[in-house]
Design an enzyme around this catalytic site. Structure first.
Site, mmCIF file in Angstrom:
data_model
loop_
_atom_site.group_PDB
_atom_site.id
_atom_site.type_symbol
_atom_site.label_atom_id
_atom_site.label_comp_id
_atom_site.label_asym_id
_atom_site.label_seq_id
_atom_site.Cartn_x
_atom_site.Cartn_y
_atom_site.Cartn_z
ATOM 1 C CG ASP A 142 -1.899 1.074 1.314
ATOM 2 O OD1 ASP A 142 -1.677 2.117 0.646
ATOM 3 O OD2 ASP A 142 -2.908 0.920 2.034
ATOM 4 C CG HIS A 143 3.311 3.956 -3.130
ATOM 5 N ND1 HIS A 143 4.263 4.389 -2.232
ATOM 6 C CD2 HIS A 143 3.897 4.071 -4.343
ATOM 7 C CE1 HIS A 143 5.349 4.766 -2.865
ATOM 8 N NE2 HIS A 143 5.158 4.573 -4.155
#
Ligand code: CAO
Length: 589
Positions: free
Chosen positions: A561-562
């Site tokens: 999850d950036h």
């Protein structure tokens, strides 16, 4: 060979002339055994009647508004290839004792209950608590005392979700007035008060799980309320039972199998109904399956206008609402009616292409399995809402593979078989310890760091994808992890995983190594923030400084999850994993 089968209303307890409020199939539909056909509704419960076997619908004998009782023909089925000796009407009863029992069989079990209940009511004169549990009054209650109203016998169902709480502290309630609504995937039922009085405290909240005997409210009974309450209890408890699921095992699993995201899914109704902030008498009117469908799409039922009788919300109403919101505001489906900010950029997508495939050749439509429907909705949300990036790397597992082969030889007799998965779980735990932001979940503006290490792994089953979770993987050795993962995978394939066995995961591993591939993009299992995808290892030429040597290389695909994890951290995590797998002694460091 084809044969004609009449599908009839199974035993639905004492209920007679129950109204058909929804017909979920049409002539020509191909249906599967256990697929819901119609919804029946009384004033306190609604229940879906499933097909006892599969086939093609030839004709439908009921319509909305009809009143039906046990034995009424629902539809005629062309059961191509089915066992002609099967009695459709009996089928649910036959399955009542098994894990496979459909909702119809629920009623079979519940059918015995009203009598039992009535008999109990006539003889039992226990304490206020006990009396309330059995749905009957006690002597003390009639003098105006404090008593507990509890969940009555609701068949075999346990841990049933509370989806509505209709009373608050200080409310005056009448005997038989509904207090809470419980819901499974096939039935919803209201639990009435056994006595009249004033609510002193409410013991449950939306989202709680209750079973027979769970306290619902503390009630200060009205003086001399015993008599009417007795009548009310005897009358109303069976109503709840008529819709109670008799065989929750399978349904419980289906309910909680959305790719290990059970908790998030089950929290949704609470949110949706609380958001609505409505008075009890304004709560949305919809069948259990429609409620569930809306929940899967994230649609808030309170915002949908029902087109059915008595403004009942149908599945089409939910679909149309979602379409309309998507078309007008451009918000993603996951945010429809929910709390997502309305000012996000809209997807503004073209409508889904509608193609008459039959024009181009022979086709066959088959309903998606329940697991696929539920996991699909979760995967879709996660894909749309989480900015995924995948870091691909390889690990040299030449030495580890040699160790694995040795271990398997040593443990041949004990029956324990070690696959790469056990080493991956162990290595993942070590990497999570070194990079704690991977062992975390986003909660608004906070990142919640977990100090425990529960690792989920995707398991491919005939009905779809599920994610069993190995708890406290940090405290387990390779052989234990191998045994536990293989047991959980078997349970998953047999459809026997318990909800608790799919909850609490911190990080997931999706191993396709036994099948093939060189890399892929695994979808993060929200609310986790990363997932490791593993493909098939193969021998590759690796330059050792002087020459190319054959080394066994394992592809690692780490999706993250950036919003939480930077690309550099992901590359470090994956490289660290690779280093551990290349030299497993490093685990001890
Ligand atoms: N490279 C090469 N061979 C591998 C391997 C790899 N990375 N991983 C496993 N294998 C081998 C095993 O050693 C085993 O070989 P033998 O039969 O010769 O002993 C064989 O492949 C089968 O392994 P397995 O799949 O039965 O066992 P596992 O522990 O590796 O995996 C499980 C268990 C449950 C993860 C797996 O069966 C499964 O369901 N995988 C699918 C997961 C999935 O669908 N993911 C996609 C989700 S979408 O992101």
């Amino acid at each position: 060979m084809s044969n004609t089968i009449e599908i009839k209303v199974p035993d639905i307890g004492d209920a007679k002339d129950v109204e058909v409020i929804e017909v979920m199939v049409a002539v020509g539909d191909t249906i599967e055994a256990e697929q819901s056909l119609i919804t029946l509704e009384s004033d306190k419960s609604s229940m879906e009647i499933p097909a006892s076997q599969g086939g093609v619908v030839k004709s439908i004998s009921v319509k909305i508004g009809d009143k039906v009782s046990e034995g009424a023909v629902i539809l005629i089925l062309d059961g191509a290839g089915q066992d002609t000796s099967a009695d459709a009407a009996q089928a649910p009863a036959k399955q009542a004792g098994s894990n496979q029992a459909p909702a119809g069989s629920t009623a079979d079990v519940a059918a015995d209950e009203p009598e039992k209940q009535a008999a109990d009511g006539a003889t039992d004169g226990g304490s206020a608590d006990a009396a309330a549990k059995d749905g009957e009054p006690d002597g003390a209650a009639s003098t105006g005392e404090l008593m507990t109203v509890s969940v009555p016998d609701i068949g075999d169902a346990s841990d049933v979700s509370v989806i509505e709480v209709m009373v608050a502290e200080g409310d005056t309630v009448a005997a038989e007035q509904s207090l809470i609504t419980l819901e499974t995937d096939k039935a919803s039922m209201e639990i009435p008060s056994t006595h009249a009085g004033v609510v002193k405290s409410v013991k449950v909240k939306v989202g709680d799980k209750v079973s027979k005997g769970s306290a619902v409210i503390e009630l200060q009974t009205a003086a001399a309320s015993g008599k009417p309450a007795q009548a009310a209890a005897a009358k109303s408890a069976p109503k709840a039972e008529a819709a109670a699921p008799a065989a929750p095992e399978k349904r419980k699993q289906a309910d909680t199998q959305p790719a290990g995201q059970a908790e998030a899914t089950r929290a949704a109704p609470a949110q949706a109904l609380q958001d609505a902030n409505l008075a009890p008498n304004q709560l949305p009117h919809a069948s259990p399956s429609v409620r569930k469908f809306a929940r899967e799409l994230g649609a808030n039922l309170s915002k949908i206008k029902g087109s059915g009788p008595k403004e009942r919300i149908t599945a089409d109403d939910v679909r149309n609402y979602v379409k309309q919101v998507l078309a007008t505001s451009g918000q993603p489906a996951a945010a429809v009616g929910g709390a997502a900010p309305a000012d996000g950029a809209g997807l503004n997508l073209l409508p889904w292409p509608k193609v008459d495939f039959a024009k181009f050749g022979e086709v066959e439509a088959k309903a998606l399995s329940r697991i696929k429907k539920i996991s699909g909705a979760n995967l879709h949300r996660n894909w749309v809402m989480i900015p995924h990036v995948t870091n691909n790397d390889v690990a040299d597992i030449t030495d580890l593979e040699a160790l694995r082969v040795t271990l398997n030889k040593e443990n041949e007799k004990s029956g324990v078989k070690v696959t790469m998965l056990a080493f991956l779980i162990k290595a993942a735990v070590a990497a999570l310890k070194k990079f704690p932001e991977f062992n975390a979940s986003l909660d608004g503006d906070n990142l919640v760091y977990k100090h425990y290490f529960h690792i989920g792994f995707a398991a491919d089953t005939p009905n779809g994808l599920v994610v069993p979770v190995i708890r406290d993987a940090d405290k387990k050795g390779i052989l234990e992890l191998a045994t536990e993962s293989s047991n959980l995978a078997k349970k998953a394939r047999d459809g026997k995983l318990l909800p608790a066995e799919m909850q609490g995961g911190c990080f997931s591993i999706s191993s396709l190594g036994g099948i093939g591939g060189t890399s892929f993009t695994p979808i993060i299992n929200a609310p986790e923030v990363a997932i490791l995808g593993v493909s098939r290892s193969s021998h590759q030429p690796v330059w050792d400084g002087k020459q190319f040597v054959p080394r066994l290389q394992l592809p690692l695909s780490l999706s993250y999850d950036h919003r939480v994890i930077d690309g550099a951290s992901a590359a470090r995590f994956n490289a660290y994993l690779g280093a551990l797998l290349a030299d497993f002694r490093r685990i001890a460091l």
